[in-house]
Each structure stands twice: as structure tokens, then as C-alpha cells.
Design a protein around this motif. Sequence first.
Motif, PDB file in Angstrom:
ATOM      1  N   LYS A   1       0.837  -1.209   0.000  1.00  0.00           N
ATOM      2  CA  LYS A   1       0.000   0.000   0.000  1.00  0.00           C
ATOM      3  C   LYS A   1       0.867   1.252   0.000  1.00  0.00           C
ATOM      4  O   LYS A   1       0.640   2.186  -0.764  1.00  0.00           O
ATOM      5  N   TRP A   2       1.894   1.274   0.858  1.00  0.00           N
ATOM      6  CA  TRP A   2       2.800   2.425   0.932  1.00  0.00           C
ATOM      7  C   TRP A   2       3.450   2.661  -0.433  1.00  0.00           C
ATOM      8  O   TRP A   2       3.489   3.786  -0.920  1.00  0.00           O
ATOM      9  N   ALA A   3       3.955   1.589  -1.042  1.00  0.00           N
ATOM     10  CA  ALA A   3       4.622   1.709  -2.340  1.00  0.00           C
ATOM     11  C   ALA A   3       3.646   2.192  -3.420  1.00  0.00           C
ATOM     12  O   ALA A   3       3.969   3.094  -4.206  1.00  0.00           O
ATOM     13  N   ALA A   4       2.455   1.612  -3.467  1.00  0.00           N
ATOM     14  CA  ALA A   4       1.474   1.971  -4.486  1.00  0.00           C
ATOM     15  C   ALA A   4       1.073   3.442  -4.401  1.00  0.00           C
ATOM     16  O   ALA A   4       0.901   4.106  -5.428  1.00  0.00           O
ATOM     17  N   GLU A   5       0.938   3.969  -3.198  1.00  0.00           N
ATOM     18  CA  GLU A   5       0.564   5.381  -3.014  1.00  0.00           C
ATOM     19  C   GLU A   5       1.612   6.328  -3.587  1.00  0.00           C
ATOM     20  O   GLU A   5       1.326   7.484  -3.863  1.00  0.00           O
ATOM     21  N   ARG A   6       2.837   5.820  -3.796  1.00  0.00           N
ATOM     22  CA  ARG A   6       3.943   6.646  -4.276  1.00  0.00           C
ATOM     23  C   ARG A   6       4.422   6.241  -5.669  1.00  0.00           C
ATOM     24  O   ARG A   6       5.424   6.727  -6.152  1.00  0.00           O
ATOM     25  N   GLY A   7       3.710   5.305  -6.283  1.00  0.00           N
ATOM     26  CA  GLY A   7       4.097   4.831  -7.606  1.00  0.00           C
ATOM     27  C   GLY A   7       5.293   3.895  -7.573  1.00  0.00           C
ATOM     28  O   GLY A   7       5.998   3.744  -8.562  1.00  0.00           O
TER      29      GLY A   7
ATOM     30  N   HIS B   1      17.951   6.101 -12.516  1.00  0.00           N
ATOM     31  CA  HIS B   1      18.748   4.877 -12.451  1.00  0.00           C
ATOM     32  C   HIS B   1      17.987   3.666 -12.978  1.00  0.00           C
ATOM     33  O   HIS B   1      18.202   2.554 -12.509  1.00  0.00           O
ATOM     34  N   ARG B   2      17.142   3.840 -13.951  1.00  0.00           N
ATOM     35  CA  ARG B   2      16.310   2.742 -14.461  1.00  0.00           C
ATOM     36  C   ARG B   2      17.132   1.559 -14.946  1.00  0.00           C
ATOM     37  O   ARG B   2      16.721   0.422 -14.797  1.00  0.00           O
TER      38      ARG B   2
ATOM     39  N   GLU C   1      12.711  -4.619 -12.303  1.00  0.00           N
ATOM     40  CA  GLU C   1      11.441  -4.824 -11.613  1.00  0.00           C
ATOM     41  C   GLU C   1      11.176  -6.318 -11.470  1.00  0.00           C
ATOM     42  O   GLU C   1      11.475  -7.100 -12.362  1.00  0.00           O
ATOM     43  N   ILE C   2      10.618  -6.695 -10.298  1.00  0.00           N
ATOM     44  CA  ILE C   2      10.299  -8.095 -10.023  1.00  0.00           C
ATOM     45  C   ILE C   2       8.872  -8.171  -9.479  1.00  0.00           C
ATOM     46  O   ILE C   2       8.330  -7.177  -8.983  1.00  0.00           O
ATOM     47  N   PRO C   3       8.258  -9.352  -9.533  1.00  0.00           N
ATOM     48  CA  PRO C   3       6.903  -9.503  -8.976  1.00  0.00           C
ATOM     49  C   PRO C   3       6.927  -9.386  -7.445  1.00  0.00           C
ATOM     50  O   PRO C   3       7.913  -9.751  -6.800  1.00  0.00           O
ATOM     51  N   TRP C   4       5.821  -8.904  -6.881  1.00  0.00           N
ATOM     52  CA  TRP C   4       5.718  -8.802  -5.427  1.00  0.00           C
ATOM     53  C   TRP C   4       5.960 -10.157  -4.765  1.00  0.00           C
ATOM     54  O   TRP C   4       6.571 -10.243  -3.712  1.00  0.00           O
ATOM     55  N   GLU C   5       5.460 -11.220  -5.379  1.00  0.00           N
ATOM     56  CA  GLU C   5       5.630 -12.552  -4.801  1.00  0.00           C
ATOM     57  C   GLU C   5       7.119 -12.884  -4.608  1.00  0.00           C
ATOM     58  O   GLU C   5       7.520 -13.374  -3.548  1.00  0.00           O
ATOM     59  N   ASP C   6       7.933 -12.609  -5.616  1.00  0.00           N
ATOM     60  CA  ASP C   6       9.379 -12.855  -5.517  1.00  0.00           C
ATOM     61  C   ASP C   6      10.027 -11.932  -4.487  1.00  0.00           C
ATOM     62  O   ASP C   6      10.897 -12.340  -3.714  1.00  0.00           O
TER      63      ASP C   6
ATOM     64  N   LEU D   1      17.334  -6.019  -2.777  1.00  0.00           N
ATOM     65  CA  LEU D   1      15.943  -5.571  -2.881  1.00  0.00           C
ATOM     66  C   LEU D   1      15.832  -4.058  -2.760  1.00  0.00           C
ATOM     67  O   LEU D   1      16.545  -3.427  -1.970  1.00  0.00           O
ATOM     68  N   ARG D   2      14.895  -3.497  -3.500  1.00  0.00           N
ATOM     69  CA  ARG D   2      14.576  -2.073  -3.439  1.00  0.00           C
ATOM     70  C   ARG D   2      13.107  -1.882  -3.766  1.00  0.00           C
ATOM     71  O   ARG D   2      12.485  -2.708  -4.418  1.00  0.00           O
ATOM     72  N   ILE D   3      12.578  -0.730  -3.361  1.00  0.00           N
ATOM     73  CA  ILE D   3      11.316  -0.231  -3.894  1.00  0.00           C
ATOM     74  C   ILE D   3      11.746   0.846  -4.880  1.00  0.00           C
ATOM     75  O   ILE D   3      12.473   1.782  -4.528  1.00  0.00           O
ATOM     76  N   HIS D   4      11.336   0.679  -6.117  1.00  0.00           N
ATOM     77  CA  HIS D   4      11.750   1.568  -7.211  1.00  0.00           C
ATOM     78  C   HIS D   4      10.597   2.505  -7.558  1.00  0.00           C
ATOM     79  O   HIS D   4       9.437   2.085  -7.601  1.00  0.00           O
ATOM     80  N   PHE D   5      10.921   3.761  -7.796  1.00  0.00           N
ATOM     81  CA  PHE D   5       9.934   4.763  -8.174  1.00  0.00           C
ATOM     82  C   PHE D   5      10.244   5.209  -9.602  1.00  0.00           C
ATOM     83  O   PHE D   5      10.950   6.199  -9.811  1.00  0.00           O
ATOM     84  N   PRO D   6       9.757   4.461 -10.601  1.00  0.00           N
ATOM     85  CA  PRO D   6      10.138   4.697 -11.997  1.00  0.00           C
ATOM     86  C   PRO D   6       9.925   6.127 -12.490  1.00  0.00           C
ATOM     87  O   PRO D   6      10.717   6.625 -13.279  1.00  0.00           O
TER      88      PRO D   6
END
Length: 94
Positions: free
Chosen positions: A15-21, A50-51, A56-61, A40-45
Motif C-alpha cells: 500500500k505504501w509503495a502503491a501510493e507513491r508509484g 537509475h532505471r 522490476e520483479i513480482p511482489w511474490e518474488d 531488494l529495493r522499492i523503485h519509483f520509476p
Amino acid sequence: MSTSKQTHDHEEIKKWAAERGGVPAKVRSTGGSSDNEGILRIHFPENSEHRQELKEIPWEDFFQEFDEEKLDFLYQNRKADGELSTFHKFVNRQ
């Protein structure tokens, strides 16, 4: 005043990540072995220069490794000025 929170709740993190893209990702070439793609990272494209360095990986992984490594997510909801914050880091679970 800005404050940090800490969790390992998957839904709270998503939820936190989705609210910020934000999307789950790994930093390329930081894994150290063929079976580990990277850190691991949370990426904000939308806000990233630094793309090429991130995959990007699935949430499950993401959560499989997150739980295996016994990590917690340390994050900030808002900056001191009230703007949404993207500050986060992964720490060892207590």
C-alpha cells in the motif's frame, strides 16, 4: 515533524509503495552469485534516473526474499513539510 515506522506486513508495504508509484525491484549486479540477482529495493520509476540499474520483479518474488532474509521495512509516510515521503530502507527484523 517526520517520524519513521517499521513493519514486515506485506499489505502495508504494498500500500505504501502503491501510493507513491513504487514497484518491487532488485539492483542489478549486486547479488554476488548466479542465484541472487541483487539487493531488494522499492523503485519509483517516474522519479528515477537509475532505471538501467534496477530490474522490476513480482511482489511474490520480492516478499519471498524479504521473508527469507528476515527483513523489516523502515519507512516514512510524510516529510517534515507534509509532502509524501519515499524514504525507506530494509533492516534486520528484531
